[in-house]
Write an enzyme that holds these catalytic residues in place. Structure first.
Site, PDB file in Angstrom:
ATOM      1  CB  CYS A  13      -0.900  -0.009   1.223  1.00  0.00           C
ATOM      2  SG  CYS A  13      -2.052   1.367   1.254  1.00  0.00           S
ATOM      3  CB  CYS A  29       4.957   8.630  10.183  1.00  0.00           C
ATOM      4  SG  CYS A  29       6.385   8.759  11.265  1.00  0.00           S
TER       5      CYS A  29
END
Ligand code: ZN
Ligand code: ZN
Ligand code: ZN
Ligand code: ZN
Lengths: 488, 151
Positions: free
Chosen positions: A300, A305
């Protein structure tokens, strides 16, 4: 003998998926829903392709039928019919038309008869063979329609040497400047060694298949299947035996919406420029917000993060929010508007080269990235399989309950594959409204694919209805793009 | 080694008895399939006055396959490369088992009289031959003097 395996391919499975049946089922369901009018299937499915996977003996039967028909029509030997068919791409009608117009001309240009008929007559009972210079009795000599006489042994050696070099359908007479071809029956009459006869027949078979526009050898390693289709187009074929997926017209990996010539050009370019492009294939990038180093380990491109939870796009490092649903600019390359103005300056040769490289890298990076994503998503599927196993074992639902996830993964692979091949297409498109429309649709498809990928990676928490809805949207985007731009 | 085919024996005999003018082809003492060839540069060609050494080898399946021929003496010619390899159709796809050593050598001699820069093997030479024929001919004469005379 086995019957040809009929395969009509369109929305059917095309990617390797161990649970094939399940997502084929998905498609059948989908088809049932929308099967209101039974018209041309290619209208509904731009990738629809009718073909058969044939075994060698089935191909031989097919070729022999054509040979027999022509041989009866023109009253010639099957061997000569083969010479004619081979030199005319197996186009029976064209041969018959030419024959009716001017039979001599057809036989000369097809190298069955010499341009000037020879008047050589041999009265002596013993003559010298021009090749082995051995005197032999006349009954040891043979000639083609050109009357060039050579001894039996020399013909045999001549054929054996040619066959050893892989030559079969184009072996000609031994006389200097004589182009008359040796037809199959003449060659076989002179070949005695069984392995030579076998090789010869194997090579002629290969030549016949290659010269036949409706046939193509499966490119799979050690696979002897031949694909047969009346539609001589750049469509997707899947080998029934080795499961290879390829383009029927060029035999390379299937490449819609890009056409055969363009994909060849693109792959050559990628091979040439691989050095320059190598640096971008790195697996890590910095989070655009907190700058911590992030490694990509799923397919993906919607990244989160792990440190600051910032959502961003792996490709362009832009905020994911602007990618989610609306038209976004990640997939689109913006030509530098200054090029036209500045090109008057001599120094701009360098500048233009840099812009050309930038443009190429933009498309190459995305092409490479989706190819990598495809591989990473395969790994995701493996992980998914073991997670589902655990769930079933601990009583969380049944196997059947989780099957839809494999259908979703199969569909994701199919959509991403098409998306990957939209990049070479876009690279070679001229700027203008059509390209803008294409890149708009490409961006839409890309966004839906990333949504689907995101949902599959977090499968346990995703609602089944939601996922199936997402599958539907992604496949619709893919079909829309192909309907508008696949031109085969 | 297998016995020499009648065809090779006959060809060798005839080459000795009725040699082709301007060409000598002598079989090697230890290998009857290997010929030492000397072609004299044809008159009115840039190769005039030169003696060009070649080697000719008859492969196992000769005459079904063409002989292998190579210039040993350096030569400035658009159809002959640095390694002495010759671009000649009858040595490749136009070979016919009815052709002979004699015909091959005659064709090579003819190639010296009429270079064909449109079907080149040595690209730089062919290029010069096309754009500046007089300079190319000067080079060919110079090479002939330097490499094909007095040895
Ligand atoms: Zn013979
Ligand atoms: Zn002939
Ligand atoms: Zn196959
Ligand atoms: Zn193709």
């Amino acid at each position: 003998m086995e019957e040809p395996i009929n395969r009509s391919q369109g929305g059917e499975s095309d990617m390797e998926c161990s649970d094939n049946e399940c997502y084929e089922e998905y498609y059948y369901d989908l088809n049932d829903d929308s099967d209101i009018e039974q018209v041309d299937p290619s209208k509904k499915d731009p990738e629809h392709f009718e073909y058969k996977c044939l075994l060698e003996e089935q191909v031989e039967r097919l070729l022999n039928e054509t040979v027999e028909r022509l041989s009866n029509m023109l009253d010639i030997t099957p061997s000569l019919a083969k010479v004619l068919l081979h030199s005319h791409s197996w186009n029976n009608n064209e041969i018959v038309t030419k024959y009716r117009e001017n039979p001599t001309n057809l036989l000369v240009t097809s190298r069955i008869e010499p341009a000037v008929s020879s008047t050589i007559t041999h009265n002596a009972r013993y003559i010298h063979c021009p090749v082995c210079v051995t005197p032999q009795s006349l009954d040891k000599f043979y000639s083609l329609s050109c009357s060039h006489m050579f001894c039996k042994d020399c013909w045999t050696t001549h054929f054996e040497v040619q066959i050893t070099q892989g030559i079969s359908t184009t072996i000609s007479c031994m006389a200097r400047d004589c182009v008359v071809l040796a037809p199959e029956d003449f060659v076989l009459k002179h070949l005695t060694r069984p392995n030579m006869r076998e090789k010869y027949q194997q090579f002629t078979f290969q030549d016949y298949v290659k010269s036949h526009p409706e046939l193509r050898f499966c490119p799979g390693p050690n696979c002897s299947i031949v694909i047969h289709s009346k539609e001589m187009k750049a469509k997707r074929a899947t080998c029934s035996q080795c499961k290879s997926i390829f383009c029927f017209r060029c035999g390379m990996n299937y490449h819609a919406p890009t056409d055969c010539l363009v994909i060849k050009k693109w792959l050559t370019k990628c091979a040439d420029d691989s050095e320059t492009a190598n640096y971008i294939s790195a697996h890590t990038k910095d989070c655009p917000k907190c700058h911590i180093c992030i490694e990509k380990n799923g397919g993906c491109n919607h990244m989160q993060c792990y440190n600051c939870k910032h959502d961003f796009c792996w490709m362009c490092l832009g905020d994911w929010k602007s990618h989610g649903s609306e038209y976004y600019e990640c997939s689109r390359y913006r030509e530098n508007p200054n090029i036209a103005h500045e090109s008057v300056h001599a120094q701009n040769v360098l500048f233009q080269a840099r812009e050309a490289l930038k443009k190429y890298l933009h498309y190459y990076e995305r092409w490479e990235n989706h190819s990598k994503s495809l591989k990473l998503e395969e790994q995701t599927l493996e992980k998914l399989r073991s997670r589902i196993n655990q769930k079933v074992m601990s009583g969380l639902g049944t196997w059947i309950d989780w099957q839809y996830l494999f259908s979703a993964a199969g569909l994701l692979a199919k959509c991403r594959y098409t998306l990957q091949y939209t990049y070479p297409f876009a690279y070679y498109m001229d700027p203008g409204p059509r390209k803008e429309l294409f890149e708009y649709q490409q961006a839409q498809l890309e966004a839906e694919i990333e949504n689907l990928s995101w949902k599959i990676e977090r499968a346990e928490t995703t609602d089944r209805g939601d996922l199936e809805n997402q599958m539907d949207i992604a496949e619709k985007r893919r079909t829309t793009l192909l309907k508008d731009f696949l031109d085969v | 080694m297998a016995a020499l085919p009648r065809r090779i024996i006959k060809e060798t005999q005839r080459l000795m008895q009725e040699p082709v003018p301007g060409i000598s082809a002598v079989p090697d003492d230890s290998n009857a399939r290997y010929f030492h060839v000397i072609v004299t540069g044809p008159e009115d060609s840039p190769f005039e006055g030169g003696l060009f050494k070649l080697e000719l080898f008859l492969p196992e399946d000769y005459p079904m396959s063409a002989p292998k021929v190579r210039f040993i003496t350096k030569i400035y010619h658009p159809n002959i490369d640095r390694l002495g390899r010759i671009c000649l159709d009858i040595l490749k796809d136009k070979w016919s088992p009815a052709l002979q050593i004699r015909t091959v050598l005659l064709s090579i001699q003819a190639l010296l009289s009429a270079p064909n820069p449109d079907d080149p093997l040595a690209n730089d030479v062919a290029e010069l031959w096309k754009v500046n024929e007089s300079e190319a001919i000067r080079n060919a004469k110079e090479w002939t003097r330097r490499y094909a005379m007095d040895n």
